[in-house]
Design an enzyme around this catalytic site. Structure first.
Site, mmCIF file in Angstrom:
data_model
loop_
_atom_site.group_PDB
_atom_site.id
_atom_site.type_symbol
_atom_site.label_atom_id
_atom_site.label_comp_id
_atom_site.label_asym_id
_atom_site.label_seq_id
_atom_site.Cartn_x
_atom_site.Cartn_y
_atom_site.Cartn_z
ATOM 1 N N LYS A 139 -80.018 134.848 -82.518
ATOM 2 C CA LYS A 139 -80.883 135.874 -81.974
ATOM 3 C C LYS A 139 -80.066 136.778 -81.041
ATOM 4 C CE LYS A 139 -83.262 135.185 -78.138
ATOM 5 N NZ LYS A 139 -82.583 134.993 -76.845
ATOM 6 N N ASP B 164 -82.636 129.832 -84.031
ATOM 7 C CA ASP B 164 -83.342 129.863 -82.753
ATOM 8 C C ASP B 164 -83.059 128.500 -82.131
ATOM 9 O OD1 ASP B 164 -85.261 129.367 -80.762
ATOM 10 O OD2 ASP B 164 -86.677 130.768 -81.655
ATOM 11 N N HIS B 165 -82.180 128.461 -81.122
ATOM 12 C CA HIS B 165 -81.675 127.152 -80.697
ATOM 13 C C HIS B 165 -82.773 126.233 -80.157
ATOM 14 C CE1 HIS B 165 -81.663 128.813 -76.601
ATOM 15 N NE2 HIS B 165 -81.542 127.585 -76.165
ATOM 16 N N LYS C 3 -87.339 134.702 -65.252
ATOM 17 C CA LYS C 3 -86.037 134.399 -64.654
ATOM 18 C C LYS C 3 -86.215 134.318 -63.149
ATOM 19 C CE LYS C 3 -83.400 135.118 -68.376
ATOM 20 N NZ LYS C 3 -82.912 133.933 -69.087
ATOM 21 N N ASP D 137 -86.623 138.464 -75.212
ATOM 22 C CA ASP D 137 -85.607 137.424 -75.054
ATOM 23 C C ASP D 137 -86.198 136.036 -75.268
ATOM 24 O OD1 ASP D 137 -82.959 136.543 -74.300
ATOM 25 O OD2 ASP D 137 -83.814 135.890 -72.385
ATOM 26 N N GLU E 43 -87.248 129.641 -65.569
ATOM 27 C CA GLU E 43 -85.839 129.362 -65.282
ATOM 28 C C GLU E 43 -85.515 129.780 -63.857
ATOM 29 O OE1 GLU E 43 -83.104 130.202 -68.958
ATOM 30 O OE2 GLU E 43 -84.572 131.800 -68.838
ATOM 31 N N HIS F 266 -88.396 131.893 -78.961
ATOM 32 C CA HIS F 266 -88.544 130.490 -78.551
ATOM 33 C C HIS F 266 -90.005 130.093 -78.293
ATOM 34 C CE1 HIS F 266 -84.335 130.962 -78.202
ATOM 35 N NE2 HIS F 266 -84.273 131.369 -76.954
HETATM 36 C C1 BG6 Z 1 -81.639 132.222 -74.652
HETATM 37 C C2 BG6 Z 1 -81.996 133.395 -73.801
HETATM 38 O O1 BG6 Z 1 -82.011 132.442 -75.976
HETATM 39 O O2 BG6 Z 1 -82.286 131.058 -74.163
HETATM 40 C C3 BG6 Z 1 -81.650 133.129 -72.352
HETATM 41 O O3 BG6 Z 1 -81.319 134.542 -74.255
HETATM 42 C C4 BG6 Z 1 -82.258 131.833 -71.882
HETATM 43 O O4 BG6 Z 1 -82.057 134.213 -71.523
HETATM 44 C C5 BG6 Z 1 -81.939 130.708 -72.836
HETATM 45 O O5 BG6 Z 1 -81.755 131.544 -70.599
HETATM 46 C C6 BG6 Z 1 -82.682 129.450 -72.481
HETATM 47 O O6 BG6 Z 1 -82.218 128.402 -73.259
HETATM 48 P P1 BG6 Z 1 -82.165 126.922 -72.695
HETATM 49 O O7 BG6 Z 1 -81.692 126.105 -73.859
HETATM 50 O O8 BG6 Z 1 -81.231 126.923 -71.545
HETATM 51 O O9 BG6 Z 1 -83.568 126.611 -72.286
#
Ligand code: BG6
Length: 503
Positions: free
Chosen positions: A156, A185-186, A348, A243, A224, A248
């Site tokens: 992404k 999408d991790h 954030k 984002d 976060e 997600h």
């Molecule tokens: C990313 C976003 O895809 O996911 C970031 O671009 C975000 O802004 C991050 O901080 C959050 O991923 P995780 O795995 O740290 O929860």
């Protein structure tokens, strides 16, 4: 079913190999797959980037990333020296034909050496502005001719809006089969996210209540403590809605709201998820202000340290209208969820780092206990903690010990760390192995990406048309702007608050 033998000879080509993603996530992920013996005997990684570097310097840089970011900590010298032999580096521009010619030569050489066809994975760990160029150059080369054995991976952001995502999908479909495209999408690789499916579909007792008859509303919070740090350039083109919510968080919503699958076939799972996206009620332009709230952090305090506001961050416009917080109320218009609000929020520089899904049940239909017994009464609540601590908690009422009939809320709890001592694989390990195995269940299909964009487009358009007059509207370290409280309070609810940590 995964097995250590399910991956044939493989070459992973990482385009953008000197970047942060490769350093922090991809190489530590691949190295852990090596340690856990998931990699095939015949395996190689070729890093490609424009930076001048030789194999040794690249390997050293990668080892440094593993030392810093691997879940297992510093690499063991012996293990690393065995692993690093499989890594090489090419200096090459993504627009230069020679970059791709060289890869062809190298992969052919591996095929000869290993005497077998090689699965080739092209991982675009590059800014999105390179996606089209790389995909086209690869698509026109012999490298991806074998549709069974060649795969392209795209991180992404997949597009900036519906039109650009559709354009990118059309371009890709002109050269690749959908089965070759892995849109990553991790979040979907996170152990705890996958556990949502296990929880829902490996247990018979929850499913009967998993609907509008029993559930009052659902909240998904991904907050976060980190600000945008050095990512100002990217974040100025994105914002919280693009984002986090478009990808997600909508994916989390899909996992909660989807119908049971008949099997775990990749397309069956993705069909059920896309059904949810297609059922989300599209917010009308003149109702965006009633259903969506945006915020931007100003200066504040995080864990006792003073932090600057978003507009003072590096590479951020001093008058930026980009949101660092978003909260949205959606409805899923189908039989199961009609009338049940889904409240999503992310931000954030919030007060805490937590991803949590909270499902509040309806009140009991009739209260048989006297008011005096139920002063502290709370409806049942199921809480799925995604991170930082995986756990599932069911809140219910119980009688307090004593001679009087007094109710008090108590919890039944499953704590991942208490039940399992082994470390959990990182999302990228799961996803990289899936790509090697050719399993696209956890990856976004073209229609899913487009459907998710459709859902957020009216909000994006309204917000872009009408810049906020109140930014910054929350201090760093707080729970977001007051309007977000109002969004949920208007319906008589509160955002779920995590209980203070017990010492
Ligand atoms: C990313 C976003 O895809 O996911 C970031 O671009 C975000 O802004 C991050 O901080 C959050 O991923 P995780 O795995 O740290 O929860």
């Amino acid at each position: 079913m995964k097995s250590a033998n399910s991956v044939g000879p493989t070459v992973i080509v990482i385009l953008g190999a000197t970047g942060d993603l490769t350093w922090r996530k991809l190489m530590p992920g691949i190295y852990n797959l090596h340690l856990d013996k998931w990699l095939p005997k015949n395996f190689a990684v070729i890093g490609v980037s424009r930076t001048e570097m030789n194999d040794e310097a690249f390997r050293e840089h990668m080892q440094n990333g593993v030392d810093k970011f691997s879940r297992r900590g510093k690499a063991d010298e012996k293990d690393w020296s065995e692993f690093e032999k499989q890594i090489t580096y090419n200096k090459g521009g993504f627009d230069e034909q020679s970059t791709y010619d060289k890869l062809e030569e190298q992969i052919e050489k591996y095929e000869k050496e290993w005497n077998a066809p090689v699965t080739r994975i092209f991982y675009m760990a590059v800014p999105p502005s390179y996606f089209e160029e790389i995909a086209t150059k690869l698509g026109n080369s012999k490298l991806v001719e074998n549709k069974e054995l060649s795969r392209i991976v795209i991180e992404k952001p997949f597009g900036r809006d519906y039109d650009s995502a559709k354009k990118l999908n059309d371009l890709l479909h002109g050269m690749y089969d959908e089965s070759q495209i892995y849109r990553l999408d991790h979040y979907l690789g996170k152990e705890t996210v996958q556990n949502i499916l296990a929880f829902r579909f490996a247990n018979a007792m929850f499913e009967p209540t998993w609907n509008r008859n029993y559930i009052d509303h659902i909240q998904i919070t991904v907050s976060e403590q980190l600000g945008i740090g050095t990512r100002g350039n990217y974040y100025e083109t994105a914002g919280a809605l693009r984002d986090m919510i478009q990808n997600h968080i909508l994916q989390l919503l899909c996992l909660i709201a989807m119908e049971p699958t008949v099997s775990f076939d990749a397309d069956e799972v993705r069909n059920k998820k896309v059904d949810v996206l297609n059922a989300i009620r599209i917010i009308k332009p003149d109702e965006v202000h009633l259903n969506a709230v945006r915020g931007q952090y100003g200066p504040g305090w995080i864990e006792g340290e003073k932090v600057i506001g978003y507009r003072d961050e590096q590479d951020v416009n001093k008058n930026s209208n980009v949101e660092t917080f978003a909260a949205v109320k959606f409805f899923v218009d189908n039989w199961r969820w009609q009338g049940v609000p889904f409240y999503l929020r992310t931000g954030k520089h919030m007060n805490e780092t937590i991803s949590v899904i909270s499902m509040q049940f309806r009140p009991v239909p009739h209260q048989s206990f006297p008011n005096s017994a139920t002063g502290n009464w709370q409806p049942n609540r199921l809480v799925l903690n995604i991170q930082p601590h995986m756990g599932i908690k069911l809140g219910f009422q119980a009688k307090r010990p004593g001679l009087e009939m007094l109710m008090a809320p108590v919890d039944m709890q499953y704590d991942y760390n208490e039940s399992y001592t082994s470390t959990t694989p990182e999302a990228y390990e799961t996803l990289l192995l899936d790509i090697m195995e050719g399993d696209s269940t956890l990856f976004m299909r073209a229609d899913q990406v487009e459907a998710a964009w459709k859902v957020v487009m009216p909000i994006i358009e309204q917000w872009e048309k009408n810049p906020s007059t109140s930014f910054p509207n929350y201090a760093a370290g707080m729970t977001g702007p007051e309007d977000a409280e109002a969004l949920i309070a208007r319906d008589g609810h509160n955002w779920f608050v995590t209980p203070p940590k017990s010492k």
